[in-house]
Motif scaffolding. Structure first.
Motif, mmCIF file in Angstrom:
data_model
loop_
_atom_site.group_PDB
_atom_site.id
_atom_site.type_symbol
_atom_site.label_atom_id
_atom_site.label_comp_id
_atom_site.label_asym_id
_atom_site.label_seq_id
_atom_site.Cartn_x
_atom_site.Cartn_y
_atom_site.Cartn_z
ATOM 1 N N TRP A 113 0.835 -1.211 0.000
ATOM 2 C CA TRP A 113 0.000 0.000 0.000
ATOM 3 C C TRP A 113 0.866 1.256 0.000
ATOM 4 C CZ3 TRP A 113 -4.101 -1.770 4.137
ATOM 5 C CH2 TRP A 113 -5.111 -2.497 3.490
ATOM 6 N N SER A 114 1.928 1.227 0.785
ATOM 7 C CA SER A 114 2.824 2.390 0.848
ATOM 8 C C SER A 114 3.439 2.683 -0.522
ATOM 9 C CB SER A 114 3.935 2.152 1.871
ATOM 10 O OG SER A 114 3.410 2.028 3.169
ATOM 11 N N MET A 115 3.847 1.641 -1.231
ATOM 12 C CA MET A 115 4.478 1.823 -2.531
ATOM 13 C C MET A 115 3.499 2.428 -3.539
ATOM 14 S SD MET A 115 7.502 0.949 -1.812
ATOM 15 C CE MET A 115 8.334 0.967 -3.394
ATOM 16 N N LEU A 116 2.216 2.048 -3.442
ATOM 17 C CA LEU A 116 1.209 2.625 -4.340
ATOM 18 C C LEU A 116 0.917 4.077 -3.978
ATOM 19 C CD1 LEU A 116 -1.362 -0.308 -4.716
ATOM 20 C CD2 LEU A 116 0.223 0.550 -6.430
ATOM 21 N N ILE A 117 0.731 4.324 -2.683
ATOM 22 C CA ILE A 117 0.445 5.692 -2.223
ATOM 23 C C ILE A 117 1.612 6.616 -2.517
ATOM 24 C CG2 ILE A 117 0.164 7.080 -0.122
ATOM 25 C CD1 ILE A 117 -2.414 5.846 -0.972
ATOM 26 N N LEU A 118 2.821 6.053 -2.519
ATOM 27 C CA LEU A 118 4.031 6.825 -2.778
ATOM 28 C C LEU A 118 3.984 7.546 -4.128
ATOM 29 C CD1 LEU A 118 7.051 7.482 -2.129
ATOM 30 C CD2 LEU A 118 7.621 5.318 -3.217
ATOM 31 N N ILE A 159 -6.271 19.901 -0.412
ATOM 32 C CA ILE A 159 -7.047 19.076 0.519
ATOM 33 C C ILE A 159 -6.345 17.745 0.761
ATOM 34 C CG2 ILE A 159 -9.256 17.910 0.892
ATOM 35 C CD1 ILE A 159 -10.555 20.032 -0.893
ATOM 36 N N LEU A 160 -5.808 17.168 -0.304
ATOM 37 C CA LEU A 160 -5.153 15.856 -0.224
ATOM 38 C C LEU A 160 -3.972 15.885 0.743
ATOM 39 C CD1 LEU A 160 -5.464 13.061 -1.611
ATOM 40 C CD2 LEU A 160 -3.740 13.809 -3.250
ATOM 41 N N PHE A 161 -3.181 16.957 0.666
ATOM 42 C CA PHE A 161 -1.995 17.093 1.532
ATOM 43 C C PHE A 161 -2.160 18.294 2.465
ATOM 44 C CE2 PHE A 161 -0.525 14.937 -2.308
ATOM 45 C CZ PHE A 161 0.188 13.869 -1.774
ATOM 46 N N HIS A 162 -3.289 18.380 3.130
ATOM 47 C CA HIS A 162 -3.576 19.534 3.980
ATOM 48 C C HIS A 162 -2.632 19.586 5.177
ATOM 49 C CE1 HIS A 162 -5.887 22.455 6.327
ATOM 50 N NE2 HIS A 162 -6.491 22.766 5.183
ATOM 51 N N LYS A 163 -2.275 20.807 5.570
ATOM 52 C CA LYS A 163 -1.332 20.966 6.693
ATOM 53 C C LYS A 163 -1.897 20.446 8.007
ATOM 54 C CE LYS A 163 -2.813 25.734 7.593
ATOM 55 N NZ LYS A 163 -2.388 27.137 7.679
ATOM 56 N N ASN A 164 -3.234 20.347 8.102
ATOM 57 C CA ASN A 164 -3.855 19.800 9.315
ATOM 58 C C ASN A 164 -3.930 18.274 9.291
ATOM 59 O OD1 ASN A 164 -4.235 22.364 10.379
ATOM 60 N ND2 ASN A 164 -6.281 22.576 9.506
ATOM 61 N N HIS A 165 -3.468 17.677 8.206
ATOM 62 C CA HIS A 165 -3.380 16.219 8.056
ATOM 63 C C HIS A 165 -4.714 15.521 8.311
ATOM 64 C CE1 HIS A 165 0.894 16.501 7.463
ATOM 65 N NE2 HIS A 165 1.005 17.243 8.542
ATOM 66 N N TYR A 166 -5.711 15.960 7.556
ATOM 67 C CA TYR A 166 -7.024 15.327 7.649
ATOM 68 C C TYR A 166 -6.994 13.880 7.168
ATOM 69 C CZ TYR A 166 -8.746 20.113 8.227
ATOM 70 O OH TYR A 166 -8.977 21.393 8.673
ATOM 71 N N GLU A 167 -5.950 13.510 6.424
ATOM 72 C CA GLU A 167 -5.877 12.144 5.890
ATOM 73 C C GLU A 167 -5.790 11.100 7.002
ATOM 74 O OE1 GLU A 167 -1.614 12.825 6.820
ATOM 75 O OE2 GLU A 167 -3.175 14.080 5.948
ATOM 76 N N ILE A 227 -11.013 3.952 11.682
ATOM 77 C CA ILE A 227 -10.962 2.491 11.509
ATOM 78 C C ILE A 227 -10.246 1.843 12.694
ATOM 79 C CG2 ILE A 227 -10.041 0.616 10.086
ATOM 80 C CD1 ILE A 227 -10.254 2.521 7.676
ATOM 81 N N PHE A 228 -9.145 2.450 13.123
ATOM 82 C CA PHE A 228 -8.285 1.862 14.159
ATOM 83 C C PHE A 228 -8.987 1.755 15.508
ATOM 84 C CE2 PHE A 228 -5.047 2.581 17.520
ATOM 85 C CZ PHE A 228 -4.300 1.419 17.351
ATOM 86 N N VAL A 229 -9.640 2.818 15.958
ATOM 87 C CA VAL A 229 -10.236 2.833 17.305
ATOM 88 C C VAL A 229 -11.316 1.760 17.469
ATOM 89 C CG1 VAL A 229 -11.566 4.197 18.956
ATOM 90 C CG2 VAL A 229 -9.638 5.247 17.739
ATOM 91 N N PRO A 230 -12.342 1.691 16.584
ATOM 92 C CA PRO A 230 -13.342 0.619 16.741
ATOM 93 C C PRO A 230 -12.729 -0.780 16.615
ATOM 94 C CG PRO A 230 -14.130 2.294 15.214
ATOM 95 C CD PRO A 230 -12.685 2.579 15.458
ATOM 96 N N PHE A 231 -11.732 -0.904 15.717
ATOM 97 C CA PHE A 231 -11.093 -2.212 15.538
ATOM 98 C C PHE A 231 -10.427 -2.662 16.830
ATOM 99 C CE2 PHE A 231 -7.696 -5.111 14.437
ATOM 100 C CZ PHE A 231 -8.291 -5.944 13.484
ATOM 101 N N ARG A 253 -3.174 3.129 6.554
ATOM 102 C CA ARG A 253 -3.111 3.044 5.095
ATOM 103 C C ARG A 253 -4.476 2.738 4.490
ATOM 104 N NH1 ARG A 253 1.700 2.603 7.000
ATOM 105 N NH2 ARG A 253 3.536 3.128 5.766
ATOM 106 N N MET A 254 -5.302 1.987 5.190
ATOM 107 C CA MET A 254 -6.683 1.787 4.731
ATOM 108 C C MET A 254 -7.418 3.129 4.692
ATOM 109 S SD MET A 254 -7.911 -1.748 6.596
ATOM 110 C CE MET A 254 -9.454 -1.876 5.701
ATOM 111 N N GLY A 255 -7.177 3.935 5.720
ATOM 112 C CA GLY A 255 -7.774 5.270 5.749
ATOM 113 C C GLY A 255 -7.282 6.136 4.606
ATOM 114 N N LEU A 256 -5.971 6.022 4.293
ATOM 115 C CA LEU A 256 -5.424 6.766 3.159
ATOM 116 C C LEU A 256 -6.092 6.335 1.849
ATOM 117 C CD1 LEU A 256 -1.538 7.078 3.590
ATOM 118 C CD2 LEU A 256 -3.246 8.893 3.582
ATOM 119 N N GLY A 257 -6.346 5.024 1.716
ATOM 120 C CA GLY A 257 -7.010 4.527 0.524
ATOM 121 C C GLY A 257 -8.400 5.128 0.368
ATOM 122 N N ILE A 258 -9.140 5.204 1.468
ATOM 123 C CA ILE A 258 -10.480 5.802 1.439
ATOM 124 C C ILE A 258 -10.386 7.296 1.128
ATOM 125 C CG2 ILE A 258 -12.498 6.364 2.862
ATOM 126 C CD1 ILE A 258 -11.951 3.702 4.364
#
Length: 408
Positions: free
Chosen positions: A70-75, A102-110, A117-121, A159-164
């Protein structure tokens, strides 16, 4: 965005990693591989120390592999968007700048989808009713193992969140770009190379969705997570397929040139081999994105193009009563010659092109289907007539007496 933000275009994970040696000493591509190696070695050491089953080590390695893929694709996103040239349309340029902002926002909304995903999991995972921890680590796992697994889960969830995040923004960008393209005037457009790059990023994200299926062996004991992985894969894949399709429908030619190419009937093909030039008139079709012409397998231009695939493709519209009404466009670039191997791979495209020829030149195709013409000119399917696609690298447009260079 300011110039500094444009140049940075990094997500929070990249920024953190870039400040930690030895990862900070390497380019991002190599730092990803080093992270893989580091996590793999650490996981194996912990597994051996705490006597985990071999299958547990395999599951951990698979989780790391998915995160790295996933990292290599997002890269690809950052470097591709950094090289973007500004579209020759104020509205389209503003849209793409807003998309990058928006994609690379300084507030890092990504990071928000990843956290969501992480917290409920994690809550579900450490709930008494969940059997995944036992499935992975056995009874009563050590705290160090739990910490390592939690770190790996965060890596995957982020990375799942980045995909979404990237998929939703890509679909929004493509929808808006197509709308703006319909309102273009004169020479406004987004260059072909930029549109092709956006489409490639969307196709990368399609693979992002498919790679998630590699996680199934890790969570196959829990039906709920199996359903969630399939839902994630379906959402990512469909979203990016639609986005890529919409991008493929955005014209890469400005309206003036688009209309000239669409409405004209003839073009001149220029080729060259060892200093000897060759120019011939051809009929052609334009599907809104690509130009095609066909030629005999005996034609000199085909023999030349097989040895030198560089081409000049000229379309002009003449007004003999007023030379200032003349228009012409010259495409220089390369050709793709369709052969037998392309039939199974590009059959639909070839059939569509044939239909365009029949619709645009019904008399021409009818005569070429007879045996009344010389053998070299007969329209014998696949064997005698060869389909050629023009792939422009440069465009020069004349309107009246004025020459205009148009970015591809």
């Amino acid at each position: 965005m300011h110039d500094g933000e444009k140049k940075e275009m990094k997500w929070i994970y990249e920024i953190i990693v870039s400040k930690i040696p030895p990862f900070s000493l390497l380019s991002y591509q190599y730092s990803i591989l080093l992270q893989l190696l580091f996590l793999l070695i650490l996981g194996i050491i912990l597994g051996l120390v705490f006597q985990l089953k071999t299958i547990s080590l395999a599951y951990g390695s698979l989780g790391i592999l998915v995160a790295v893929l996933w990292s290599m694709l997002i890269l690809q996103l950052g470097p591709t968007l950094r090289k973007f040239r500004a579209p020759l349309s104020k509205d389209e340029n503003e849209l793409l700048e807003r998309y990058k902002g928006i994609l690379f926002h300084k507030n890092h909304y990504e990071a928000i989808p990843g956290v969501a995903i992480f917290v409920p999991f994690m809550l579900y995972l450490f709930h008494d009713g969940s059997g995944l921890l036992k499935y992975w680590l056995g009874e009563n796992p050590n705290i160090l193992l739990l910490f390592f697994v939690s770190l790996l889960i965060w890596d995957v969830c982020y990375r799942m969140g980045l995909g979404i995040w990237t998929s939703i923004l890509a679909l929004w960008r493509s929808l808006e770009l197509k709308k703006l393209a319909e309102r273009r005037t004169e020479l406004e457009h987004t260059p072909y190379t930029e549109l092709r790059a956006l489409r490639k990023l969307d196709i990368n994200n399609v693979f992002f969705g498919l790679i998630s299926l590699l996680l199934l062996p890790l969570i196959k004991s829990d039906p709920l997570f199996v359903i969630m992985i399939f839902a994630f894969m379906t959402f990512i894949t469909l979203t990016n397929v639609i986005s890529a399709y919409l991008i493929s429908k955005v014209p890469w030619l400005p309206p003036d040139i688009y209309n000239l190419v669409k409405e004209s009937s003839f073009a001149y093909v220029g080729t060259s081999l060892k200093g000897v030039t060759h120019i011939t008139p051809v009929v052609y079709v334009f599907d809104g994105q690509r130009m095609f012409f066909n030629t005999s397998k005996e034609a000199k231009k085909l023999k030349v193009m097989k040895k030198n695939n560089k081409i000049a493709f000229l379309i002009d519209k003449r007004d003999m009563s007023n030379i200032y009404e003349n228009k012409a466009v010259l495409f220089t670039g390369k050709v793709k010659i369709y052969g037998l191997l392309d039939v199974p791979l590009r059959l639909i495209q070839m059939l569509r092109t044939l239909r365009l020829f029949i619709t645009k030149y019904p008399e021409y195709t009818r005569k070429y289907s007879t045996s009344e013409l010389p053998k070299a000119w007969q329209l014998t399917p696949i064997i005698a007539r060869i389909l050629v696609e023009v792939k422009p690298a440069r465009i020069i447009y004349w309107r009246g007496a004025k020459q205009i260079s148009v970015p591809v």
